[in-house]
Design a protein around this motif. Structure first.
Motif, PDB file in Angstrom:
ATOM      1  N   LEU A 133      43.409  39.184  40.454  1.00 59.07           N
ATOM      2  CA  LEU A 133      43.907  39.716  41.715  1.00 59.07           C
ATOM      3  C   LEU A 133      45.127  38.967  42.254  1.00 59.07           C
ATOM      4  O   LEU A 133      45.559  39.190  43.374  1.00 59.07           O
ATOM      5  CB  LEU A 133      42.791  39.749  42.777  1.00 59.07           C
ATOM      6  CG  LEU A 133      41.667  40.764  42.505  1.00 59.07           C
ATOM      7  CD1 LEU A 133      40.699  40.826  43.677  1.00 59.07           C
ATOM      8  CD2 LEU A 133      42.220  42.158  42.221  1.00 59.07           C
ATOM      9  N   CYS A 134      45.685  38.092  41.446  1.00 63.53           N
ATOM     10  CA  CYS A 134      46.885  37.379  41.870  1.00 63.53           C
ATOM     11  C   CYS A 134      48.090  38.290  41.608  1.00 63.53           C
ATOM     12  O   CYS A 134      48.308  38.739  40.482  1.00 63.53           O
ATOM     13  CB  CYS A 134      46.992  36.080  41.074  1.00 63.53           C
ATOM     14  SG  CYS A 134      48.650  35.486  40.794  1.00 63.53           S
ATOM     15  N   PRO A 135      48.861  38.604  42.681  1.00 68.23           N
ATOM     16  CA  PRO A 135      49.970  39.557  42.521  1.00 68.23           C
ATOM     17  C   PRO A 135      50.951  39.162  41.414  1.00 68.23           C
ATOM     18  O   PRO A 135      51.401  40.031  40.654  1.00 68.23           O
ATOM     19  CB  PRO A 135      50.660  39.532  43.891  1.00 68.23           C
ATOM     20  CG  PRO A 135      49.624  39.041  44.841  1.00 68.23           C
ATOM     21  CD  PRO A 135      48.724  38.127  44.071  1.00 68.23           C
ATOM     22  N   ALA A 136      51.254  37.871  41.285  1.00 67.88           N
ATOM     23  CA  ALA A 136      52.207  37.444  40.251  1.00 67.88           C
ATOM     24  C   ALA A 136      51.634  37.673  38.853  1.00 67.88           C
ATOM     25  O   ALA A 136      52.356  38.011  37.918  1.00 67.88           O
ATOM     26  CB  ALA A 136      52.575  35.974  40.447  1.00 67.88           C
ATOM     27  N   VAL A 163      49.423  40.041  38.077  1.00 67.89           N
ATOM     28  CA  VAL A 163      49.416  41.497  37.864  1.00 67.89           C
ATOM     29  C   VAL A 163      50.809  41.954  37.449  1.00 67.89           C
ATOM     30  O   VAL A 163      50.977  42.693  36.474  1.00 67.89           O
ATOM     31  CB  VAL A 163      48.969  42.244  39.143  1.00 67.89           C
ATOM     32  CG1 VAL A 163      49.086  43.751  38.953  1.00 67.89           C
ATOM     33  CG2 VAL A 163      47.540  41.862  39.508  1.00 67.89           C
ATOM     34  N   ARG A 164      51.809  41.453  38.187  1.00 61.70           N
ATOM     35  CA  ARG A 164      53.185  41.830  37.876  1.00 61.70           C
ATOM     36  C   ARG A 164      53.559  41.384  36.467  1.00 61.70           C
ATOM     37  O   ARG A 164      54.156  42.121  35.692  1.00 61.70           O
ATOM     38  CB  ARG A 164      54.134  41.173  38.888  1.00 61.70           C
ATOM     39  CG  ARG A 164      55.163  42.116  39.427  1.00 61.70           C
ATOM     40  CD  ARG A 164      56.051  41.545  40.527  1.00 61.70           C
ATOM     41  NE  ARG A 164      55.970  40.134  40.779  1.00 61.70           N
ATOM     42  CZ  ARG A 164      55.409  39.600  41.874  1.00 61.70           C
ATOM     43  NH1 ARG A 164      54.871  40.371  42.793  1.00 61.70           N
ATOM     44  NH2 ARG A 164      55.399  38.301  42.049  1.00 61.70           N
ATOM     45  N   HIS A 168      40.477  34.774  44.907  1.00 63.24           N
ATOM     46  CA  HIS A 168      40.553  35.991  45.707  1.00 63.24           C
ATOM     47  C   HIS A 168      39.180  36.653  45.878  1.00 63.24           C
ATOM     48  O   HIS A 168      39.080  37.878  45.974  1.00 63.24           O
ATOM     49  CB  HIS A 168      41.563  36.975  45.109  1.00 63.24           C
ATOM     50  CG  HIS A 168      42.955  36.423  45.026  1.00 63.24           C
ATOM     51  ND1 HIS A 168      43.429  35.759  43.908  1.00 63.24           N
ATOM     52  CD2 HIS A 168      43.965  36.394  45.928  1.00 63.24           C
ATOM     53  CE1 HIS A 168      44.679  35.362  44.127  1.00 63.24           C
ATOM     54  NE2 HIS A 168      45.021  35.733  45.338  1.00 63.24           N
ATOM     55  N   GLU A 190      37.566  39.401  42.465  1.00 64.54           N
ATOM     56  CA  GLU A 190      38.379  38.810  41.402  1.00 64.54           C
ATOM     57  C   GLU A 190      37.494  38.260  40.287  1.00 64.54           C
ATOM     58  O   GLU A 190      37.824  38.388  39.102  1.00 64.54           O
ATOM     59  CB  GLU A 190      39.274  37.700  41.945  1.00 64.54           C
ATOM     60  CG  GLU A 190      40.119  37.073  40.839  1.00 64.54           C
ATOM     61  CD  GLU A 190      41.253  36.264  41.407  1.00 64.54           C
ATOM     62  OE1 GLU A 190      42.390  36.740  41.336  1.00 64.54           O
ATOM     63  OE2 GLU A 190      41.011  35.165  41.934  1.00 64.54           O
ATOM     64  N   TYR A 201      44.257  47.590  40.573  1.00 67.82           N
ATOM     65  CA  TYR A 201      44.820  46.677  41.556  1.00 67.82           C
ATOM     66  C   TYR A 201      45.155  47.406  42.850  1.00 67.82           C
ATOM     67  O   TYR A 201      45.755  48.480  42.829  1.00 67.82           O
ATOM     68  CB  TYR A 201      46.069  46.019  40.969  1.00 67.82           C
ATOM     69  CG  TYR A 201      46.667  44.976  41.867  1.00 67.82           C
ATOM     70  CD1 TYR A 201      45.914  43.869  42.250  1.00 67.82           C
ATOM     71  CD2 TYR A 201      47.962  45.087  42.335  1.00 67.82           C
ATOM     72  CE1 TYR A 201      46.440  42.905  43.071  1.00 67.82           C
ATOM     73  CE2 TYR A 201      48.497  44.125  43.161  1.00 67.82           C
ATOM     74  CZ  TYR A 201      47.732  43.036  43.531  1.00 67.82           C
ATOM     75  OH  TYR A 201      48.261  42.084  44.350  1.00 67.82           O
ATOM     76  N   ARG A 202      44.785  46.816  43.955  1.00 62.75           N
ATOM     77  CA  ARG A 202      45.091  47.321  45.295  1.00 62.75           C
ATOM     78  C   ARG A 202      44.303  48.564  45.678  1.00 62.75           C
ATOM     79  O   ARG A 202      44.467  49.066  46.781  1.00 62.75           O
ATOM     80  CB  ARG A 202      46.599  47.620  45.459  1.00 62.75           C
ATOM     81  CG  ARG A 202      47.416  46.375  45.625  1.00 62.75           C
ATOM     82  CD  ARG A 202      48.860  46.737  45.914  1.00 62.75           C
ATOM     83  NE  ARG A 202      49.707  45.556  45.872  1.00 62.75           N
ATOM     84  CZ  ARG A 202      49.750  44.637  46.819  1.00 62.75           C
ATOM     85  NH1 ARG A 202      49.011  44.773  47.881  1.00 62.75           N
ATOM     86  NH2 ARG A 202      50.528  43.580  46.685  1.00 62.75           N
TER      87      ARG A 202
END
Ligand SMILES: *[C@@H]1O[C@H](CO)[C@@H](O)[C@H](O)[C@H]1NC(C)=O
Ligand SMILES: *[C@@H]1O[C@H](CO)[C@@H](O)[C@H](O)[C@H]1NC(C)=O
Length: 247
Positions: free
Chosen positions: A74-77, A79-80, A122, A126, A158-159
């Motif tokens: 769940l860490c945005p970086a 996921v990206r 998270h 997570e 995600y999200r």
């Protein structure tokens, strides 16, 4: 013995044999040949016969990059990185890559009786995501497929509020033609906790300060997070055609 002469002779032979190969390609191959030759010259068992055979015969050169990716679901970086960098690079260069995913991140493992419990940065969602990714790696037994599968899970979960994981699993299994029964069994049994605990041990041994954390052939590469394609291509000699715009 005059090694310069041997070297010259070898290069001449290579040149004669690799006329079909394009110029840049040839130059890169020469660099690899030269490196190999130097290695041999510096080793104790010098034997010109073997040197000639191994450099001119059609021996495949080991041309693979090993990448270990430490991340959490769940860490945005993270996921990206998985969806926008790792997935497209694996799609283009899978045969030149050996990617080991380690989905755990800044989590903690606790033992309660003979069961393992986790606490994640998270929250519980997570931990569940990490376990699902860990089970996909464990059940699919194919690093390439695991990257594509886990990137797919991230892309579609995600999200979203209250993720319906069974639908996402089904969708990714269908999209990537991957068997999901083993993954589902794993995540719903103690197997999932054991697999995640093992990824935890790998992560704790390294204690990465941030995620995603990338280790290339054994050493950290910070810049690769921004442009993975070029980081991989710079390490491939000779570089395959899909790399030509990135080096
Ligand atoms: C070098 O290796 C070849 C093939 O393995 C062998 O036939 C030859 O006797 C070796 N020469 C020397 C000098 O060790
Ligand atoms: C691993 O998965 C990829 C992608 O689905 C596939 O192309 C490849 O053949 C698989 N490798 C093995 C050894 O099954």
């Amino acid at each position: 013995m005059d090694f310069k002469k041997i070297l010259f002779l070898l290069i001449t032979i290579s040149a004669a044999l690799s006329n079909r190969v394009s110029h840049t390609h040839q130059k890169r191959q020469w660099n690899v040949y030269n490196k190999n030759i130097h290695k041999r010259i510096h080793s104790d068992d010098i034997n010109t016969t073997t040197t000639v055979t191994s450099t001119t015969a059609n021996t495949p050169i080991e041309n693979k990059v090993k990448i270990t990716v430490y991340y959490e679901t769940l860490c945005p970086a993270s996921v990206r990185f998985l969806t926008h960098q790792l997935k497209p690079v694996v799609e283009k260069l899978s045969s030149y890559l050996d990617v080991q995913l380690v989905p755990y991140g800044h989590a903690r493992t606790y033992k309660s009786g003979d069961r393992y419990l986790f606490r994640c940065q998270h929250g519980p969602a997570e931990c569940y995501g990490n376990k699902l990714h860990a089970c996909a790696i464990d059940a699919l037994q194919n690093n390439t497929q695991a990257v594509l599968f886990n990137a797919c899970l991230m892309q579609y979960s995600y999200r979203s509020y209250r993720v319906d994981y069974i639908s996402v699993l089904n969708w990714c299994g269908y999209k990537l033609n991957a068997p999901i029964n083993g993954i589902w069994e794993c995540v719903n049994s103690e197997r999932g906790s054991i697999v995640l605990k093992n990824f935890g041990a790998l992560t704790h041994a390294l204690s990465p300060r941030y995620v995603p954390y990338l280790v290339f052939d054994g050493s950290l590469d910070n810049q690769a997070r921004a442009n993975l394609m070029s980081a991989v291509c710079r390490r491939l000699h000779p570089a395959p055609p899909s790399c030509y715009y990135y080096i």
